[in-house]
Design a protein around this motif. Structure first.
Motif, PDB file in Angstrom:
ATOM      1  N   GLY A  87     -77.049 -31.520  12.075  1.00 49.05           N
ATOM      2  CA  GLY A  87     -79.175 -31.462  12.169  1.00 49.05           C
ATOM      3  C   GLY A  87     -78.802 -31.355  10.881  1.00 49.05           C
ATOM      4  N   PRO A  88     -80.508 -31.586  10.544  1.00 48.98           N
ATOM      5  CA  PRO A  88     -81.120 -31.239   9.047  1.00 48.98           C
ATOM      6  C   PRO A  88     -81.254 -29.298   8.758  1.00 48.98           C
ATOM      7  CG  PRO A  88     -83.040 -31.084  10.363  1.00 48.98           C
ATOM      8  CD  PRO A  88     -81.711 -30.977  11.386  1.00 48.98           C
ATOM      9  N   THR A  89     -81.311 -29.438   7.079  1.00 45.10           N
ATOM     10  CA  THR A  89     -80.740 -28.073   6.203  1.00 45.10           C
ATOM     11  C   THR A  89     -82.296 -27.594   6.156  1.00 45.10           C
ATOM     12  OG1 THR A  89     -78.104 -28.344   6.305  1.00 45.10           O
ATOM     13  CG2 THR A  89     -79.492 -26.702   4.804  1.00 45.10           C
ATOM     14  N   LEU A  90     -82.530 -26.920   6.432  1.00 47.44           N
ATOM     15  CA  LEU A  90     -83.385 -25.797   5.496  1.00 47.44           C
ATOM     16  C   LEU A  90     -83.300 -25.325   3.995  1.00 47.44           C
ATOM     17  CD1 LEU A  90     -86.785 -25.334   4.947  1.00 47.44           C
ATOM     18  CD2 LEU A  90     -86.396 -23.363   6.636  1.00 47.44           C
ATOM     19  N   THR A  91     -83.237 -25.390   3.163  1.00 47.22           N
ATOM     20  CA  THR A  91     -83.079 -24.489   2.010  1.00 47.22           C
ATOM     21  C   THR A  91     -84.187 -24.081   1.073  1.00 47.22           C
ATOM     22  OG1 THR A  91     -81.058 -26.184   1.250  1.00 47.22           O
ATOM     23  CG2 THR A  91     -81.740 -24.894  -0.663  1.00 47.22           C
ATOM     24  N   ILE A  92     -84.049 -22.272   1.177  1.00 46.04           N
ATOM     25  CA  ILE A  92     -85.189 -21.405   0.753  1.00 46.04           C
ATOM     26  C   ILE A  92     -84.518 -21.017   0.046  1.00 46.04           C
ATOM     27  CG2 ILE A  92     -86.741 -19.669   1.153  1.00 46.04           C
ATOM     28  CD1 ILE A  92     -86.163 -20.318   4.447  1.00 46.04           C
ATOM     29  N   GLY A  93     -85.404 -21.352  -1.778  1.00 53.20           N
ATOM     30  CA  GLY A  93     -85.056 -20.820  -2.876  1.00 53.20           C
ATOM     31  C   GLY A  93     -85.589 -18.892  -3.072  1.00 53.20           C
ATOM     32  N   ALA A  94     -84.690 -18.524  -3.831  1.00 51.01           N
ATOM     33  CA  ALA A  94     -84.148 -16.729  -4.488  1.00 51.01           C
ATOM     34  C   ALA A  94     -86.392 -17.039  -4.701  1.00 51.01           C
ATOM     35  CB  ALA A  94     -84.032 -16.743  -5.407  1.00 51.01           C
ATOM     36  N   GLY A  95     -86.614 -16.121  -4.561  1.00 54.28           N
ATOM     37  CA  GLY A  95     -87.985 -15.798  -4.269  1.00 54.28           C
ATOM     38  C   GLY A  95     -89.583 -15.984  -3.586  1.00 54.28           C
ATOM     39  N   ALA A  96     -88.709 -17.127  -2.523  1.00 54.41           N
ATOM     40  CA  ALA A  96     -90.043 -17.851  -1.969  1.00 54.41           C
ATOM     41  C   ALA A  96     -90.690 -16.783  -0.552  1.00 54.41           C
ATOM     42  CB  ALA A  96     -89.632 -19.164  -1.247  1.00 54.41           C
ATOM     43  N   GLU A  97     -91.903 -17.075  -0.528  1.00 52.76           N
ATOM     44  CA  GLU A  97     -92.510 -16.414   0.855  1.00 52.76           C
ATOM     45  C   GLU A  97     -93.238 -17.229   1.388  1.00 52.76           C
ATOM     46  OE1 GLU A  97     -94.610 -12.668  -1.148  1.00 52.76           O
ATOM     47  OE2 GLU A  97     -94.777 -13.129  -2.872  1.00 52.76           O
ATOM     48  N   LEU A  98     -93.075 -17.232   2.598  1.00 52.63           N
ATOM     49  CA  LEU A  98     -93.592 -18.201   3.561  1.00 52.63           C
ATOM     50  C   LEU A  98     -94.182 -16.876   4.549  1.00 52.63           C
ATOM     51  CD1 LEU A  98     -90.839 -19.292   3.017  1.00 52.63           C
ATOM     52  CD2 LEU A  98     -90.173 -20.408   4.586  1.00 52.63           C
ATOM     53  N   ALA A  99     -95.376 -17.627   4.673  1.00 51.80           N
ATOM     54  CA  ALA A  99     -96.623 -16.698   5.590  1.00 51.80           C
ATOM     55  C   ALA A  99     -97.101 -17.824   6.773  1.00 51.80           C
ATOM     56  CB  ALA A  99     -97.440 -16.779   4.691  1.00 51.80           C
ATOM     57  N   PHE A 100     -97.106 -16.585   7.885  1.00 55.08           N
ATOM     58  CA  PHE A 100     -97.745 -17.828   9.135  1.00 55.08           C
ATOM     59  C   PHE A 100     -98.674 -17.426   9.661  1.00 55.08           C
ATOM     60  CE2 PHE A 100     -93.019 -18.646   8.060  1.00 55.08           C
ATOM     61  CZ  PHE A 100     -93.140 -19.708   8.783  1.00 55.08           C
ATOM     62  N   PHE A 101     -99.624 -18.016   9.980  1.00 58.41           N
ATOM     63  CA  PHE A 101    -101.225 -17.449  10.651  1.00 58.41           C
ATOM     64  C   PHE A 101    -100.858 -16.804  11.982  1.00 58.41           C
ATOM     65  CE2 PHE A 101    -102.814 -20.640   7.604  1.00 58.41           C
ATOM     66  CZ  PHE A 101    -103.964 -19.702   7.130  1.00 58.41           C
ATOM     67  N   SER A 102    -100.115 -17.076  13.325  1.00 62.71           N
ATOM     68  CA  SER A 102    -100.673 -16.856  14.149  1.00 62.71           C
ATOM     69  C   SER A 102     -99.025 -16.007  14.929  1.00 62.71           C
ATOM     70  CB  SER A 102    -100.553 -17.886  14.798  1.00 62.71           C
ATOM     71  OG  SER A 102    -100.427 -17.261  16.507  1.00 62.71           O
ATOM     72  N   SER A 103     -99.143 -15.005  16.049  1.00 60.07           N
ATOM     73  CA  SER A 103     -98.029 -13.958  17.074  1.00 60.07           C
ATOM     74  C   SER A 103     -97.400 -15.611  17.382  1.00 60.07           C
ATOM     75  CB  SER A 103     -98.847 -13.536  17.754  1.00 60.07           C
ATOM     76  OG  SER A 103     -99.301 -13.720  18.757  1.00 60.07           O
ATOM     77  N   GLN A 104     -97.457 -16.857  17.606  1.00 60.45           N
ATOM     78  CA  GLN A 104     -97.266 -18.188  18.282  1.00 60.45           C
ATOM     79  C   GLN A 104     -96.640 -18.861  17.590  1.00 60.45           C
ATOM     80  OE1 GLN A 104     -98.901 -19.016  22.046  1.00 60.45           O
ATOM     81  NE2 GLN A 104    -100.671 -17.673  21.673  1.00 60.45           N
ATOM     82  N   ASP A 105     -96.873 -18.559  16.036  1.00 60.76           N
ATOM     83  CA  ASP A 105     -95.724 -19.145  15.274  1.00 60.76           C
ATOM     84  C   ASP A 105     -94.784 -18.924  14.530  1.00 60.76           C
ATOM     85  OD1 ASP A 105     -97.999 -21.179  15.326  1.00 60.76           O
ATOM     86  OD2 ASP A 105     -98.868 -20.378  13.496  1.00 60.76           O
ATOM     87  N   TYR A 106     -93.608 -19.436  14.794  1.00 60.22           N
ATOM     88  CA  TYR A 106     -92.178 -18.821  13.614  1.00 60.22           C
ATOM     89  C   TYR A 106     -91.662 -19.473  13.602  1.00 60.22           C
ATOM     90  CZ  TYR A 106     -90.218 -19.540  18.834  1.00 60.22           C
ATOM     91  OH  TYR A 106     -90.103 -20.126  20.456  1.00 60.22           O
ATOM     92  N   VAL A 107     -90.099 -19.372  12.955  1.00 59.20           N
ATOM     93  CA  VAL A 107     -89.262 -20.467  12.396  1.00 59.20           C
ATOM     94  C   VAL A 107     -87.897 -20.296  13.433  1.00 59.20           C
ATOM     95  CG1 VAL A 107     -87.258 -20.609  10.911  1.00 59.20           C
ATOM     96  CG2 VAL A 107     -89.884 -19.087  10.536  1.00 59.20           C
ATOM     97  N   VAL A 108     -87.899 -21.616  13.672  1.00 58.61           N
ATOM     98  CA  VAL A 108     -86.156 -21.701  14.696  1.00 58.61           C
ATOM     99  C   VAL A 108     -85.538 -23.206  14.472  1.00 58.61           C
ATOM    100  CG1 VAL A 108     -85.888 -23.201  16.959  1.00 58.61           C
ATOM    101  CG2 VAL A 108     -88.054 -21.886  16.610  1.00 58.61           C
ATOM    102  N   ILE A 109     -84.146 -22.374  13.713  1.00 53.95           N
ATOM    103  CA  ILE A 109     -83.366 -23.384  12.864  1.00 53.95           C
ATOM    104  C   ILE A 109     -82.233 -24.014  14.959  1.00 53.95           C
ATOM    105  CG2 ILE A 109     -81.271 -23.752  12.028  1.00 53.95           C
ATOM    106  CD1 ILE A 109     -84.302 -23.043  10.328  1.00 53.95           C
ATOM    107  N   THR A 110     -81.999 -25.330  15.097  1.00 54.99           N
ATOM    108  CA  THR A 110     -81.726 -26.313  16.693  1.00 54.99           C
ATOM    109  C   THR A 110     -80.318 -26.351  16.384  1.00 54.99           C
ATOM    110  OG1 THR A 110     -82.320 -28.042  16.027  1.00 54.99           O
ATOM    111  CG2 THR A 110     -83.933 -26.832  17.070  1.00 54.99           C
ATOM    112  N   ARG A 111     -79.699 -26.372  17.178  1.00 57.25           N
ATOM    113  CA  ARG A 111     -78.377 -26.574  17.067  1.00 57.25           C
ATOM    114  C   ARG A 111     -77.546 -27.634  16.410  1.00 57.25           C
ATOM    115  NH1 ARG A 111     -76.092 -26.626  23.807  1.00 57.25           N
ATOM    116  NH2 ARG A 111     -78.831 -27.860  24.245  1.00 57.25           N
ATOM    117  N   GLY A 112     -77.255 -27.185  16.158  1.00 56.73           N
ATOM    118  CA  GLY A 112     -76.231 -28.068  14.425  1.00 56.73           C
ATOM    119  C   GLY A 112     -77.219 -27.904  13.335  1.00 56.73           C
TER     120      GLY A 112
END
Length: 547
Positions: free
Chosen positions: A128-153
């Motif tokens: 599957g696809p790859t999410l690459t995040i560099g050193a020092g990056a800050e990821l912010a989300f608004f809602s408790s229902q929003d999150y990060v999911v990495i699926t199978r593969g």
């Protein structure tokens, strides 16, 4: 009379308080190296370089909107209903800029039982696809229902550094500066789904078919997505020097998104130097699989700092779990074989192996009305519901006055006891230092604990004859029981003096765990100390928060 004083709880606490107390000061890069950059800032300011992440799909390029400081990604860029199907790179932004997501960040398409039955192949091990995040990056989300999911593969490659950790948190925390010890569940958390083994699937489910590598499909907690398979060695990516703060989402009681969840994730995945901080539910949770974790920190976790079940067969070394005084939080470890009220004897069996953990509870007790959350009492490890386990070189204690505590090591269920009696489960080189150190109903836990090469320090008046009694200074008397206590030269210790705030490792650290059903012992680093942190090797400083 030999008197020995080595490391102490107070010295350990002093070592970790050298860490940043209110956040990490980042050193952001002054240049942006992002192959996705364009000369359109997404906000109409042509000619200005836009450092926001972008991707191209079906001939269309989508990119975050740059306001001069932060990048914002709408639900048309990515969402749970619009997952990424191609690789994405998110780099550090200059001037402490944030990557702000208005919806969930789902990577890869979920293939459930219905779509698999229609001929859709389940992606495997990096297909599957790859999410690459560099050193020092800050990821912010608004809602408790929003999150990060990495699926199978799919994979996540999040490699921070000690000086520039990657941070996942809420907009309220990173942008508005409103994250406190009571602010749990400001956003969802990080969930990684793998094709590893879970005992929620049968042997038949794990067999390959003509169209798919397996037919195991387990519904993950949270929004609809799926995990499970037959490959405990798969690689779901890298998490190194990462903070996950103020996370957690409770769909219903018993269906919660944690700070960091590994659903049937394989041992090819790298997890090192990762912290969960102020989470609504668990800090780290493993459902099956064999992912290994090293150098991990959980602070102010709302429920269990380290929770595993469904046949997890991985390893963890160097884990520091702290419940600050007066806060919520349940157990440092909660281990089950199956979970969900299923029978205990379903295989493959859970057998996690833990070495060099420091677990600091806070004596909060729901029965006394002192718990600020509904997650339960503050306690140490609980091995129950048929789980097997190995635990080495760990300290379990309390930061409350006089080491006041609920149970600091607890065992429960006949199958768990049977695992100990048969030698499948072992504990060696551990110290339990609490007012209620050991608990088990129907099992002589004190005799097993002491005769297995562990020490217990408590203030119980009902002690066996072989207790070593020490003298407290300004604190209550501490009692020590251990079968093989020696000094650094191997000489037997007859009397050990404690002042209750000091703890010594006056028995030899256990050897690296022997080869067992959980896999190769090559994962473990040889140690000469007990607990997560050794004086002079403060691996927690510089990249953690809240210590």
């Amino acid at each position: 009379m030999n008197i020995k004083t080595i490391f102490s709880i107070s010295l350990l606490a002093a070592a970790v308080t050298a860490c940043d107390g209110g956040g990490v000061t980042l050193a952001p890069s002054t240049t942006v190296s992002n192959s996705n950059n364009t000369t359109n800032d997404g906000g109409g300011n042509s000619g200005t370089t836009n450092p926001c992440a972008s991707y191209t799909t079906s001939g269309q390029t989508l990119q975050g909107s740059f306001d001069g400081t932060n990048c914002t990604y709408s639900s048309t860029f990515v969402a749970d209903t619009r997952p990424l199907t191609t690789d994405l790179v998110i780099n550090d932004l200059p001037n402490d800029g944030l990557h702000i997501f208005e919806d969930s960040l789902f990577v890869g398409r979920d293939v459930n039982a219905n779509s698999a039955a229609q001929g859709v192949r389940i992606p495997q091990d990096g297909e599957g696809p790859t999410l690459t995040i560099g050193a020092g990056a800050e990821l912010a989300f608004f809602s408790s229902q929003d999150y990060v999911v990495i699926t199978r593969g799919a994979r996540i490659i999040a490699e921070g550094t000690r000086d520039r950790p990657i941070i996942f948190s809420a907009v309220a925390d990173l942008r508005d500066g409103q994250g406190t010890l009571s602010d749990r569940g400001l956003w969802g958390g990080v969930q990684i789904n793998g094709n590893g083994i879970t005992n929620k699937c049968t042997d038949a489910d794990r067999q390959s078919s003509s169209s798919n590598p397996h037919n195991c499909h387990v519904a993950a907690e949270g929004k609809p997505n799926t995990y499970g398979g037959n490959n405990n060695a798969e690689n779901s990516g890298v998490l190194r020097y990462v903070q996950i703060r103020h996370a957690g989402f409770e769909v219903v009681d018993g269906d919660e998104v944690n700070g960091l969840t590994f659903n049937a994730v394989g041992s090819g995945t790298t997890v090192e130097y990762v912290q969960t901080y102020t989470t609504l539910d668990d800090g780290f949770e493993m459902f099956g699989g064999a992912v290994n974790l090293k150098y991990i920190v959980g602070v102010n976790v709302g429920d269990d700092a380290f929770d595993y079940s469904e046949g997890w067969a991985g390893n963890m070394q160097f884990g520091l779990f702290v419940s600050p005084p007066g806060t919520g939080g349940n157990r440092c470890i909660e281990a089950d074989n199956t979970g969900d009220s299923r029978p205990d004897d379903i295989g493959p069996f859970t057998k996690g192996r833990v070495s060099n953990m420091t677990c600091i509870t806070n004596a909060v007790d729901t029965n006394q009305g002192t718990a600020p959350s509904s997650k339960g009492d503050s306690e140490g490890p609980l091995y129950r519901e048929g789980t097997y386990f190995e635990m080495y070189n760990s300290i379990i204690t309390s930061n409350a006055d006089g080491m006041s505590s609920n149970e600091c090591v607890e065992l429960d269920s006949d199958q768990t006891f049977a695992g100990i009696n048969s030698g499948i489960s072992v504990a060696s080189g551990n110290v339990a230092a609490c007012s209620e150190s050991l608990k088990a109903s129907g099992f002589d836990i004190r005799n097993w604990w002491v005769n297995s090469g562990n020490a217990v320090i408590d203030e119980s008046a009902n002690l066996p004859a072989n207790v070593i009694t020490g003298l407290g200074s300004a604190n209550p008397t501490a009692y020590v029981t251990a079968s093989n206590m020696t000094d650094a030269n191997g000489a037997a210790i007859n009397v050990t003096v404690f002042d209750v705030t000091r703890l010594n490792d006056s028995f030899n650290a256990a050897a690296a765990p022997s080869l067992g059903s959980a896999g190769s012992s090559s994962f473990f680093t040889a140690v000469d100390f007990v607990g997560a942190v050794k004086e002079g090797n403060d691996w927690v400083s510089g990249w953690t928060t809240g210590l």
